[in-house]
Scaffold this active site. Structure first.
Site, PDB file in Angstrom:
ATOM      1  N   TYR A  15       0.844  -1.198   0.000  1.00 20.60           N
ATOM      2  CA  TYR A  15       0.000   0.000   0.000  1.00 20.60           C
ATOM      3  C   TYR A  15       0.883   1.253   0.000  1.00 20.60           C
ATOM      4  O   TYR A  15       0.664   2.191  -0.772  1.00 20.60           O
ATOM      5  CB  TYR A  15      -0.933  -0.017   1.220  1.00 20.60           C
ATOM      6  CG  TYR A  15      -1.658   1.284   1.434  1.00 20.60           C
ATOM      7  CD1 TYR A  15      -2.671   1.695   0.579  1.00 20.60           C
ATOM      8  CD2 TYR A  15      -1.317   2.119   2.503  1.00 20.60           C
ATOM      9  CE1 TYR A  15      -3.333   2.901   0.768  1.00 20.60           C
ATOM     10  CE2 TYR A  15      -1.973   3.320   2.695  1.00 20.60           C
ATOM     11  CZ  TYR A  15      -2.974   3.704   1.834  1.00 20.60           C
ATOM     12  OH  TYR A  15      -3.608   4.905   2.025  1.00 20.60           O
ATOM     13  N   GLU A  68     -11.407   6.043   5.229  1.00 20.23           N
ATOM     14  CA  GLU A  68     -10.932   6.907   6.316  1.00 20.23           C
ATOM     15  C   GLU A  68     -12.025   7.110   7.358  1.00 20.23           C
ATOM     16  O   GLU A  68     -11.738   7.184   8.555  1.00 20.23           O
ATOM     17  CB  GLU A  68     -10.470   8.272   5.772  1.00 20.23           C
ATOM     18  CG  GLU A  68      -9.278   8.226   4.847  1.00 20.23           C
ATOM     19  CD  GLU A  68      -7.990   7.721   5.479  1.00 20.23           C
ATOM     20  OE1 GLU A  68      -7.918   7.576   6.720  1.00 20.23           O
ATOM     21  OE2 GLU A  68      -7.045   7.453   4.727  1.00 20.23           O
ATOM     22  N   TRP A  82      -5.166   1.860  10.709  1.00 21.32           N
ATOM     23  CA  TRP A  82      -5.325   1.803   9.257  1.00 21.32           C
ATOM     24  C   TRP A  82      -5.146   0.377   8.747  1.00 21.32           C
ATOM     25  O   TRP A  82      -5.835  -0.045   7.819  1.00 21.32           O
ATOM     26  CB  TRP A  82      -4.357   2.768   8.587  1.00 21.32           C
ATOM     27  CG  TRP A  82      -4.466   2.753   7.092  1.00 21.32           C
ATOM     28  CD1 TRP A  82      -3.509   2.393   6.199  1.00 21.32           C
ATOM     29  CD2 TRP A  82      -5.611   3.105   6.295  1.00 21.32           C
ATOM     30  NE1 TRP A  82      -3.982   2.487   4.911  1.00 21.32           N
ATOM     31  CE2 TRP A  82      -5.272   2.926   4.943  1.00 21.32           C
ATOM     32  CE3 TRP A  82      -6.898   3.547   6.603  1.00 21.32           C
ATOM     33  CZ2 TRP A  82      -6.162   3.168   3.902  1.00 21.32           C
ATOM     34  CZ3 TRP A  82      -7.787   3.787   5.561  1.00 21.32           C
ATOM     35  CH2 TRP A  82      -7.413   3.604   4.222  1.00 21.32           C
TER      36      TRP A  82
END
Length: 191
Positions: A19, A41, A49
């Site tokens: 990522y 988000e 995350w």
């Protein structure tokens, strides 16, 4: 890609590293992708995350490939099925916020031509290049993310505080917060 320097936050997890190497901080101007990151988000708020990243494909499937036009039309039966989907974060307020935000997203498109035009106007269409030697130096929010958050809330968005907005800015390349020693910092500084 061994023996390359990356930001410290992604080290040790191949999903995180991929990522980081391929997406994080790359400027995104496509409305569909911008909405995807807004959804992710929003759900990340209060969680790590990596938790969201590991469930990303499940979110994509559950939320119709992040098609904001479809999401804006979700009814109670779809909300119930999302609340039963163990592959995503089953938070009713965040699910309802996502539907609400899809509707607000469309209104911004109607006003500005695209969400991209709206959001990127805050940085004159070009990323802010920061120079952090360590990822922990980067702020969790800035005056700019506070201003964007305030305006988005005024336009009806929910779960979109300054920290969520700043994380979105980082993810979508509005700011380059890669560590200066990271190979991606210089690559993205000249895009």
């Amino acid at each position: 890609m061994k023996n390359i320097q990356r930001c410290g936050w992604c080290l040790g997890d191949s999903l995180y590293e991929t990522y980081h190497d391929q997406e994080w901080g790359v400027p995104v101007y496509d409305d569909q992708k911008l909405f995807e990151f807004l959804v992710l988000e929003t759900f990340q708020s209060g969680l790590s995350w990596i938790t969201i990243l590991r469930k990303r494909n499940n979110f994509k499937k559950a939320f119709d490939n992040f098609d904001y036009k479809k999401i804006a039309q979700y009814q109670q039966d779809k909300i119930e099925s999302l609340l039963e989907d163990s592959g995503i974060v089953r938070n009713k307020l965040k699910i309802l916020a996502t539907i609400n935000n899809a509707q607000a997203f469309i209104k911004i498109q109607e006003t500005y031509g695209s969400f991209s035009e709206y959001i990127w106007s805050y940085v004159d269409g070009k990323p802010i290049i920061n120079h952090w030697s360590h990822y922990k130096e980067a702020p969790s929010s800035t005056d700019l993310s506070k201003a964007i958050s305030k305006d988005l809330k005024k336009r009806g968005f929910k779960f979109i505080g300054p920290t969520v907005v700043y994380a979105h800015m980082q993810a979508t390349g509005m700011v380059n917060d890669h560590e200066t020693g990271c190979f991606r910092h210089s690559e993205l500084a000249y895009k």
